[in-house]
Structures are given as structure tokens and as C-alpha cells.
Write a protein that holds these residues in place. Structure first.
Motif, PDB file in Angstrom:
ATOM      1  N   GLY A   7      71.838  70.150  78.394  1.00 29.83           N
ATOM      2  CA  GLY A   7      71.783  68.749  77.525  1.00 29.83           C
ATOM      3  C   GLY A   7      71.105  68.511  76.205  1.00 29.83           C
ATOM      4  N   GLU A   8      70.515  69.780  76.161  1.00 30.88           N
ATOM      5  CA  GLU A   8      69.541  69.525  74.796  1.00 30.88           C
ATOM      6  C   GLU A   8      69.626  69.375  73.668  1.00 30.88           C
ATOM      7  OE1 GLU A   8      65.702  72.142  75.309  1.00 30.88           O
ATOM      8  OE2 GLU A   8      64.877  70.645  76.728  1.00 30.88           O
ATOM      9  N   ARG A   9      69.267  68.817  72.592  1.00 29.66           N
ATOM     10  CA  ARG A   9      69.475  68.902  71.300  1.00 29.66           C
ATOM     11  C   ARG A   9      69.752  70.300  70.626  1.00 29.66           C
ATOM     12  NH1 ARG A   9      67.708  64.388  67.604  1.00 29.66           N
ATOM     13  NH2 ARG A   9      66.325  63.507  69.533  1.00 29.66           N
ATOM     14  N   TYR A  10      70.325  70.618  69.805  1.00 29.99           N
ATOM     15  CA  TYR A  10      70.706  71.986  69.150  1.00 29.99           C
ATOM     16  C   TYR A  10      71.874  72.571  70.065  1.00 29.99           C
ATOM     17  CZ  TYR A  10      66.321  70.888  66.567  1.00 29.99           C
ATOM     18  OH  TYR A  10      65.440  70.289  66.010  1.00 29.99           O
ATOM     19  N   GLU A  11      71.896  72.097  71.316  1.00 33.66           N
ATOM     20  CA  GLU A  11      73.068  72.967  72.233  1.00 33.66           C
ATOM     21  C   GLU A  11      74.346  72.690  71.998  1.00 33.66           C
ATOM     22  OE1 GLU A  11      71.543  72.878  76.283  1.00 33.66           O
ATOM     23  OE2 GLU A  11      69.486  73.848  75.666  1.00 33.66           O
TER      24      GLU A  11
ATOM     25  N   ARG B 283      55.700  73.597  75.899  1.00 38.25           N
ATOM     26  CA  ARG B 283      55.843  72.272  76.208  1.00 38.25           C
ATOM     27  C   ARG B 283      54.845  71.778  76.989  1.00 38.25           C
ATOM     28  NH1 ARG B 283      62.257  71.272  76.621  1.00 38.25           N
ATOM     29  NH2 ARG B 283      62.971  73.226  75.761  1.00 38.25           N
ATOM     30  N   SER B 284      53.508  72.561  77.246  1.00 41.09           N
ATOM     31  CA  SER B 284      52.750  71.873  78.169  1.00 41.09           C
ATOM     32  C   SER B 284      51.351  71.248  77.181  1.00 41.09           C
ATOM     33  CB  SER B 284      52.058  73.137  79.020  1.00 41.09           C
ATOM     34  OG  SER B 284      51.166  73.938  78.156  1.00 41.09           O
TER      35      SER B 284
ATOM     36  N   LYS C 121      54.597  68.601  74.385  1.00 43.30           N
ATOM     37  CA  LYS C 121      55.149  67.331  75.063  1.00 43.30           C
ATOM     38  C   LYS C 121      55.949  66.420  74.257  1.00 43.30           C
ATOM     39  CE  LYS C 121      52.002  67.064  79.044  1.00 43.30           C
ATOM     40  NZ  LYS C 121      50.790  67.656  79.006  1.00 43.30           N
ATOM     41  N   SER C 122      55.510  66.280  72.733  1.00 43.51           N
ATOM     42  CA  SER C 122      56.277  65.518  71.861  1.00 43.51           C
ATOM     43  C   SER C 122      57.656  66.300  71.632  1.00 43.51           C
ATOM     44  CB  SER C 122      55.893  65.175  70.607  1.00 43.51           C
ATOM     45  OG  SER C 122      54.217  65.271  70.636  1.00 43.51           O
ATOM     46  N   ILE C 123      57.449  67.732  71.417  1.00 42.37           N
ATOM     47  CA  ILE C 123      58.600  68.298  71.354  1.00 42.37           C
ATOM     48  C   ILE C 123      59.599  68.342  72.390  1.00 42.37           C
ATOM     49  CG2 ILE C 123      59.611  70.949  70.974  1.00 42.37           C
ATOM     50  CD1 ILE C 123      56.744  71.432  69.245  1.00 42.37           C
ATOM     51  N   ASP C 124      59.025  68.432  73.362  1.00 41.04           N
ATOM     52  CA  ASP C 124      59.881  68.427  74.755  1.00 41.04           C
ATOM     53  C   ASP C 124      60.693  66.985  74.737  1.00 41.04           C
ATOM     54  OD1 ASP C 124      60.958  69.416  77.498  1.00 41.04           O
ATOM     55  OD2 ASP C 124      59.639  67.598  77.984  1.00 41.04           O
ATOM     56  N   SER C 125      60.073  65.940  74.495  1.00 41.01           N
ATOM     57  CA  SER C 125      60.834  64.870  74.574  1.00 41.01           C
ATOM     58  C   SER C 125      61.872  64.516  73.333  1.00 41.01           C
ATOM     59  CB  SER C 125      59.931  63.396  74.693  1.00 41.01           C
ATOM     60  OG  SER C 125      59.292  63.268  73.543  1.00 41.01           O
ATOM     61  N   TYR C 126      61.531  64.939  72.218  1.00 40.35           N
ATOM     62  CA  TYR C 126      62.343  65.222  71.191  1.00 40.35           C
ATOM     63  C   TYR C 126      63.738  65.906  71.688  1.00 40.35           C
ATOM     64  CZ  TYR C 126      64.753  66.600  66.882  1.00 40.35           C
ATOM     65  OH  TYR C 126      65.665  67.102  65.916  1.00 40.35           O
ATOM     66  N   LEU C 127      63.530  67.240  72.070  1.00 38.72           N
ATOM     67  CA  LEU C 127      64.852  68.047  72.444  1.00 38.72           C
ATOM     68  C   LEU C 127      65.484  67.567  73.615  1.00 38.72           C
ATOM     69  CD1 LEU C 127      62.954  71.478  72.709  1.00 38.72           C
ATOM     70  CD2 LEU C 127      64.637  71.142  70.951  1.00 38.72           C
ATOM     71  N   ARG C 128      64.954  66.685  74.513  1.00 33.02           N
ATOM     72  CA  ARG C 128      65.490  66.059  75.628  1.00 33.02           C
ATOM     73  C   ARG C 128      66.407  64.749  75.066  1.00 33.02           C
ATOM     74  NH1 ARG C 128      63.742  67.023  80.857  1.00 33.02           N
ATOM     75  NH2 ARG C 128      62.152  68.417  80.817  1.00 33.02           N
ATOM     76  N   GLY C 129      65.897  64.419  73.826  1.00 34.56           N
ATOM     77  CA  GLY C 129      66.640  63.343  73.084  1.00 34.56           C
ATOM     78  C   GLY C 129      65.909  61.789  73.655  1.00 34.56           C
TER      79      GLY C 129
END
Ligand code: TMP
Ligand code: MG
Length: 217
Positions: free
Chosen positions: A151-155, A46-47, A52-60
């Protein structure tokens, strides 16, 4: 002067809550105690800007079209590929928490009719192929008994069930002979012991005298 023996590429896969992070840590500590140089990596990383784009996607926080996020996950591996290859070449064993197996199954589990497992695996062709992929297998019942989802997407349990079936599908494929399922419902120490056994088998075998392979499908 004999060349430095190459390092091994070991991947740990599994559902969320299967114990991957703990087991990767323990595996790395053990390998170090055995006198090996070890690099611990994880995907998504995620660094980086892509990470970083993946991280913000996963956090919704952001939305992405299914194919786009899929390709970003893949690009996040490709941007690290030269590093992985260099570590292995110089004799460092690389242990990775999630790799292209997760990449393929999580995207295919979305049930987007244009995003099949066959399609999802394509951008991964050519990446360094693991010598060993340990799939920490946990039943949905055992998984549910562990602490709740974040709280992440896919969970969600529905998504995880489909992901597990797709991991099983990958395990059956002849091109994935490096995949080994380990019962992650066992105790932390039992799982670690099984993983050490698989590690010893890898280091004692012939495989590492051959060059690192590229993934082909
Ligand atoms: P993590 O929980 O290991 O940080 O992974 C974050 C989520 O991203 C997890 O639900 C699995 C998913 N994932 C993909 O969808 N594609 C990928 O290529 C990878 C590496 C993870
Ligand atoms: Mg997670």
C-alpha cells in the motif's frame, strides 16, 4: 604490520518486487561463508528520527513537499555515512539495499518540473561511492506477474515504469561505471550465482587496493 584490507561497498538496487531483500540476504550469507565480515544495511533506514518521518510519508500518513522528502531521504544516508566509512575502513564489507540511485530516480520520476534527475543527484555528492552497484532489472511484465504492490506511496505501475527508465538513464552515465544490470527475471538461484560472480570479480580485482571513493557527479 600490514594494514587491514578495506571492506567493499556493494549496493543492490531495483524496482519494488525485483527481489532486492532476498538477494541482499543471500549475498551476505555467501560473503560470510567466504570468511568476510559483513554489515547489511538498507535505505531508507526507518529507525532514526529522520527515517520515522520518511516511513510515515511512505505509508501516506503525512504529506511532504517533493523537495523536502527528497532531502530527508538524502539526509537519512548522510546520517549513516560515518558508520559506512568506518565499517569499510576496518575491513567490513557493507551490503546496502537501495542507496542514492533510488534517491535520485524515485524523486525525478514524480515529474515535478523543478525536480529533475540532475537536481535530485546533487545532495548525494560526497557520499561514499559504491565499488559495485547491482541493478536488479525486471520488466514491468515480469514485475506484474509477481505478487501485487503493497500500500505504500510509489507502488503504482506508472511510477515504477518511469523509475525503471530513469535507472536505465543512470546506467548509461559514464560517472556510474560501477553499475551493472542483472536480469532479475531469472530464477532466484541464477540471480544469486550472477551476483556471486560479480562479487568474486570485485574481490579479485585491483579496485579494493585503492581507497574508497566519494560520489562525484
Ligand atoms: P523500500 O521499499 O526499499 O523500503 O523503499 C521504500 C520506498 O522509498 C521505495 O518505493 C523507494 C523509495 N525511496 C525513495 O524514494 N528515495 C530514496 O532515497 C530511497 C532509499 C527509497
Ligand atoms: Mg517497497
Amino acid at each position: 604490520m600490514s594494514p587491514v584490507p578495506r571492506g567493499a561497498l556493494i549496493v543492490v538496487e531495483g524496482l519494488d518486487r525485483a527481489g532486492k531483500s532476498t538477494q541482499c540476504e543471500k549475498l551476505c550469507r555467501w560473503l560470510e561463508q567466504e570468511g568476510r565480515r559483513v554489515k547489511h544495511m538498507r535505505f531508507p533506514n526507518r529507525s532514526t528520527p529522520i527515517g520515522k518521518s520518511i516511513d510515515s510519508y511512505l505509508r501516506g500518513e503525512t504529506q511532504q513537499e517533493d523537495h523536502v522528502i527528497h532531502l530527508l531521504f538524502s539526509a537519512n544516508r548522510w546520517e549513516a555515512a560515518p558508520q559506512i566509512i568506518e565499517h569499510i575502513r576496518s575491513g567490513t564489507t557493507v551490503v546496502i539495499d537501495r542507496y542514492y540511485y533510488s534517491g535520485a530516480v524515485y524523486s525525478a520520476a514524480k515529474k515535478n518540473p523543478n525536480l529533475t534527475l540532475e537536481w535530485a543527484i546533487q545532495p548525494e555528492i560526497g557520499l561514499p561511492k559504491p565499488d559495485l552497484c547491482i541493478f536488479l532489472d525486471i520488466s514491468s511484465t515480469d514485475a506484474a506477474a509477481r505478487s501485487g504492490f503493497g500500500g505504500e506511496r510509489y507502488e503504482t505501475s506508472e511510477m515504477q515504469k518511469r523509475v525503471r527508465n530513469l535507472f536505465q538513464e543512470l546506467l548509461q552515465k559514464p560517472q556510474n561505471k560501477e553499475m551493472v544490470a542483472v536480469n532479475a527475471g531469472d530464477s532466484m538461484e541464477e540471480v544469486h550465482e550472477t551476483m556471486r560472480r560479480l562479487g568474486n570479480k570485485l574481490f579479485e580485482g585491483e579496485g579494493l587496493s585503492k581507497p574508497l571513493k566519494s560520489f562525484d557527479y
